[in-house]
Design a protein around this motif. Structure first.
Motif, PDB file in Angstrom:
ATOM      1  N   SER A  69       0.883  -1.167   0.000  1.00  0.00           N
ATOM      2  CA  SER A  69       0.000   0.000   0.000  1.00  0.00           C
ATOM      3  C   SER A  69       0.920   1.216   0.000  1.00  0.00           C
ATOM      4  CB  SER A  69      -0.919  -0.004   1.225  1.00  0.00           C
ATOM      5  OG  SER A  69      -1.829   1.078   1.151  1.00  0.00           O
ATOM      6  N   PRO A  70       1.426   1.582  -1.185  1.00  0.00           N
ATOM      7  CA  PRO A  70       2.477   2.608  -1.270  1.00  0.00           C
ATOM      8  C   PRO A  70       2.038   3.978  -0.747  1.00  0.00           C
ATOM      9  CG  PRO A  70       2.112   1.546  -3.403  1.00  0.00           C
ATOM     10  CD  PRO A  70       1.038   1.076  -2.490  1.00  0.00           C
ATOM     11  N   ASP A  71       2.999   4.698  -0.214  1.00  0.00           N
ATOM     12  CA  ASP A  71       2.805   6.092   0.180  1.00  0.00           C
ATOM     13  C   ASP A  71       4.052   6.849  -0.282  1.00  0.00           C
ATOM     14  OD1 ASP A  71       1.940   8.444   1.261  1.00  0.00           O
ATOM     15  OD2 ASP A  71       2.062   7.796   3.356  1.00  0.00           O
ATOM     16  N   PRO A  72       3.935   7.646  -1.336  1.00  0.00           N
ATOM     17  CA  PRO A  72       2.702   8.070  -2.014  1.00  0.00           C
ATOM     18  C   PRO A  72       2.163   6.997  -2.963  1.00  0.00           C
ATOM     19  CG  PRO A  72       4.581   9.082  -3.070  1.00  0.00           C
ATOM     20  CD  PRO A  72       5.124   8.313  -1.881  1.00  0.00           C
ATOM     21  N   ARG A  73       0.914   7.202  -3.389  1.00  0.00           N
ATOM     22  CA  ARG A  73       0.214   6.279  -4.292  1.00  0.00           C
ATOM     23  C   ARG A  73       0.053   6.941  -5.642  1.00  0.00           C
ATOM     24  NH1 ARG A  73      -2.376   1.560  -2.501  1.00  0.00           N
ATOM     25  NH2 ARG A  73      -3.475   0.581  -4.215  1.00  0.00           N
ATOM     26  N   GLY A  74       0.185   6.153  -6.712  1.00  0.00           N
ATOM     27  CA  GLY A  74       0.024   6.679  -8.064  1.00  0.00           C
ATOM     28  C   GLY A  74      -1.409   6.530  -8.554  1.00  0.00           C
ATOM     29  N   ILE A  75      -1.937   7.618  -9.095  1.00  0.00           N
ATOM     30  CA  ILE A  75      -3.262   7.593  -9.718  1.00  0.00           C
ATOM     31  C   ILE A  75      -3.197   8.395 -11.012  1.00  0.00           C
ATOM     32  CG2 ILE A  75      -4.474   7.401  -7.501  1.00  0.00           C
ATOM     33  CD1 ILE A  75      -5.371  10.375  -7.965  1.00  0.00           C
ATOM     34  N   ILE A  76      -4.141   8.133 -11.888  1.00  0.00           N
ATOM     35  CA  ILE A  76      -4.360   9.015 -13.038  1.00  0.00           C
ATOM     36  C   ILE A  76      -5.740   9.623 -12.848  1.00  0.00           C
ATOM     37  CG2 ILE A  76      -4.681   9.204 -15.532  1.00  0.00           C
ATOM     38  CD1 ILE A  76      -2.766   6.867 -15.908  1.00  0.00           C
ATOM     39  N   PRO A  77      -5.802  10.917 -12.523  1.00  0.00           N
ATOM     40  CA  PRO A  77      -7.118  11.555 -12.401  1.00  0.00           C
ATOM     41  C   PRO A  77      -7.839  11.481 -13.757  1.00  0.00           C
ATOM     42  CG  PRO A  77      -5.396  12.939 -11.448  1.00  0.00           C
ATOM     43  CD  PRO A  77      -4.716  11.839 -12.204  1.00  0.00           C
ATOM     44  N   LEU A  78      -8.990  10.845 -13.779  1.00  0.00           N
ATOM     45  CA  LEU A  78      -9.687  10.624 -15.052  1.00  0.00           C
ATOM     46  C   LEU A  78     -10.008  11.924 -15.769  1.00  0.00           C
ATOM     47  CD1 LEU A  78     -11.996   7.723 -13.885  1.00  0.00           C
ATOM     48  CD2 LEU A  78     -10.016   7.560 -15.399  1.00  0.00           C
ATOM     49  N   GLU A  79     -10.288  12.973 -15.010  1.00  0.00           N
ATOM     50  CA  GLU A  79     -10.630  14.260 -15.625  1.00  0.00           C
ATOM     51  C   GLU A  79      -9.413  14.972 -16.205  1.00  0.00           C
ATOM     52  OE1 GLU A  79      -9.904  15.033 -11.226  1.00  0.00           O
ATOM     53  OE2 GLU A  79     -10.796  13.444 -12.440  1.00  0.00           O
ATOM     54  N   VAL A 108      -9.436   4.528 -20.175  1.00  0.00           N
ATOM     55  CA  VAL A 108      -9.873   5.783 -19.556  1.00  0.00           C
ATOM     56  C   VAL A 108     -11.221   6.215 -20.123  1.00  0.00           C
ATOM     57  CG1 VAL A 108      -9.349   8.245 -19.312  1.00  0.00           C
ATOM     58  CG2 VAL A 108      -7.571   6.530 -18.881  1.00  0.00           C
ATOM     59  N   GLU A 109     -11.394   6.121 -21.428  1.00  0.00           N
ATOM     60  CA  GLU A 109     -12.679   6.481 -22.024  1.00  0.00           C
ATOM     61  C   GLU A 109     -13.787   5.563 -21.503  1.00  0.00           C
ATOM     62  OE1 GLU A 109     -15.452   8.614 -23.971  1.00  0.00           O
ATOM     63  OE2 GLU A 109     -13.358   9.143 -23.603  1.00  0.00           O
ATOM     64  N   HIS A 110     -13.491   4.291 -21.391  1.00  0.00           N
ATOM     65  CA  HIS A 110     -14.437   3.296 -20.870  1.00  0.00           C
ATOM     66  C   HIS A 110     -14.845   3.661 -19.438  1.00  0.00           C
ATOM     67  CE1 HIS A 110     -16.146  -0.814 -21.085  1.00  0.00           C
ATOM     68  NE2 HIS A 110     -15.796  -0.931 -19.818  1.00  0.00           N
ATOM     69  N   LEU A 111     -13.874   3.998 -18.602  1.00  0.00           N
ATOM     70  CA  LEU A 111     -14.150   4.351 -17.217  1.00  0.00           C
ATOM     71  C   LEU A 111     -14.955   5.641 -17.121  1.00  0.00           C
ATOM     72  CD1 LEU A 111     -10.683   3.542 -15.560  1.00  0.00           C
ATOM     73  CD2 LEU A 111     -12.736   2.085 -15.638  1.00  0.00           C
ATOM     74  N   ARG A 112     -14.593   6.622 -17.914  1.00  0.00           N
ATOM     75  CA  ARG A 112     -15.324   7.902 -17.899  1.00  0.00           C
ATOM     76  C   ARG A 112     -16.790   7.710 -18.265  1.00  0.00           C
ATOM     77  NH1 ARG A 112     -11.081  11.644 -21.302  1.00  0.00           N
ATOM     78  NH2 ARG A 112      -9.827  12.412 -19.548  1.00  0.00           N
ATOM     79  N   GLY A 150     -18.916   6.205 -15.448  1.00  0.00           N
ATOM     80  CA  GLY A 150     -19.021   6.897 -14.170  1.00  0.00           C
ATOM     81  C   GLY A 150     -18.001   6.525 -13.116  1.00  0.00           C
ATOM     82  N   PHE A 151     -16.881   5.938 -13.512  1.00  0.00           N
ATOM     83  CA  PHE A 151     -15.836   5.613 -12.548  1.00  0.00           C
ATOM     84  C   PHE A 151     -15.211   6.890 -12.005  1.00  0.00           C
ATOM     85  CE2 PHE A 151     -16.472   1.457 -14.074  1.00  0.00           C
ATOM     86  CZ  PHE A 151     -15.836   0.564 -13.216  1.00  0.00           C
ATOM     87  N   ALA A 152     -14.684   6.810 -10.786  1.00  0.00           N
ATOM     88  CA  ALA A 152     -14.130   7.982 -10.118  1.00  0.00           C
ATOM     89  C   ALA A 152     -12.624   7.887  -9.863  1.00  0.00           C
ATOM     90  CB  ALA A 152     -14.844   8.188  -8.780  1.00  0.00           C
ATOM     91  N   LEU A 153     -12.043   6.678  -9.945  1.00  0.00           N
ATOM     92  CA  LEU A 153     -10.633   6.503  -9.575  1.00  0.00           C
ATOM     93  C   LEU A 153      -9.949   5.513 -10.505  1.00  0.00           C
ATOM     94  CD1 LEU A 153      -8.308   6.945  -7.444  1.00  0.00           C
ATOM     95  CD2 LEU A 153      -9.250   4.964  -6.224  1.00  0.00           C
TER      96      LEU A 153
END
Length: 194
Positions: free
Chosen positions: A29-39, A147-151, A154-157
């Motif tokens: 459970s890394p700190d910091p954690r990597g994400i790609i903000p969908l927006e 990413v398009e599929h998630l957007r 309605g995915f958020a993360l």
């Protein structure tokens, strides 16, 4: 095999497994954690041209087993025969796929799988696990399609675990674990279907 209930509980709590040489499973459970903000996902202009050209046909969950096996193979280095995707991990995610929790996004040319990625979907969160390519840009096209599929659903993360220079090109950022866990809780509350 890791029990599916344990994997779902771990992801829901911000943890994921990796196999070490010798078959030991470690949890991270890394700190910091990597994400790609969908927006804020960024498609580089050259990749946008590749997508528009239609060189690849994108499919979802057509060949999950082949995707995870290709990810395991491409994870191996010439001088390091190990991979974090061992047979126990592979069997565990194939079972998650059978249960409708793990999914693949694939890039095809004719009838040949040339790239893709897989991960876990829970609520409005998608946890990207690994990607591979046999053809230039194939995994990037799969990521853009994901990413398009998630957007659209309605995915958020979109969790990418760790930020790499490759993922930074698409807008990946690092956030503190505490901020990640808040985003994760919010995303898990979203009613989204992959």
């Amino acid at each position: 095999m890791i029990p599916s209930e344990l994997l779902v509980s771990a992801y829901s709590s911000g943890w994921f497994p990796m196999a070490l040489d010798g078959g030991e499973i470690r949890w991270y459970s890394p700190d910091p954690r990597g994400i790609i903000p969908l927006e804020h996902f960024h498609v580089p202009s050259r990749l946008a041209r590749v997508v528009r050209a239609g060189r690849f046909r994108v499919e979802v969950d057509r060949s999950f087993d082949a995707v995870i096996r290709a990810c395991a193979e491409t994870d191996r280095k010439d001088d390091d025969p190990g991979t974090w995707i061992d047979e126990k991990i592979l069997a565990s995610y194939v079972e998650l796929h059978r249960l409708g929790v793990a999914h693949s996004v694939e890039a095809w040319q004719d009838d040949r799988l040339v790239g893709g990625l897989y991960g876990v979907a829970l609520g409005g969160a998608f946890f990207g696990e690994s990607m591979f390519h046999y053809a230039t840009d194939a995994s990037k096209v799969a990521l853009a399609a994901l990413v398009e599929h998630l957007r659209t659903r309605g995915f958020a993360l979109l969790d990418v675990q760790w930020v790499t220079p490759h993922l930074e090109k698409f807008g990946a950022i690092e956030i503190r674990r505490s901020a990640y866990l808040k985003r994760l809780a919010d995303a898990l509350a979203v009613q989204a279907r992959f």
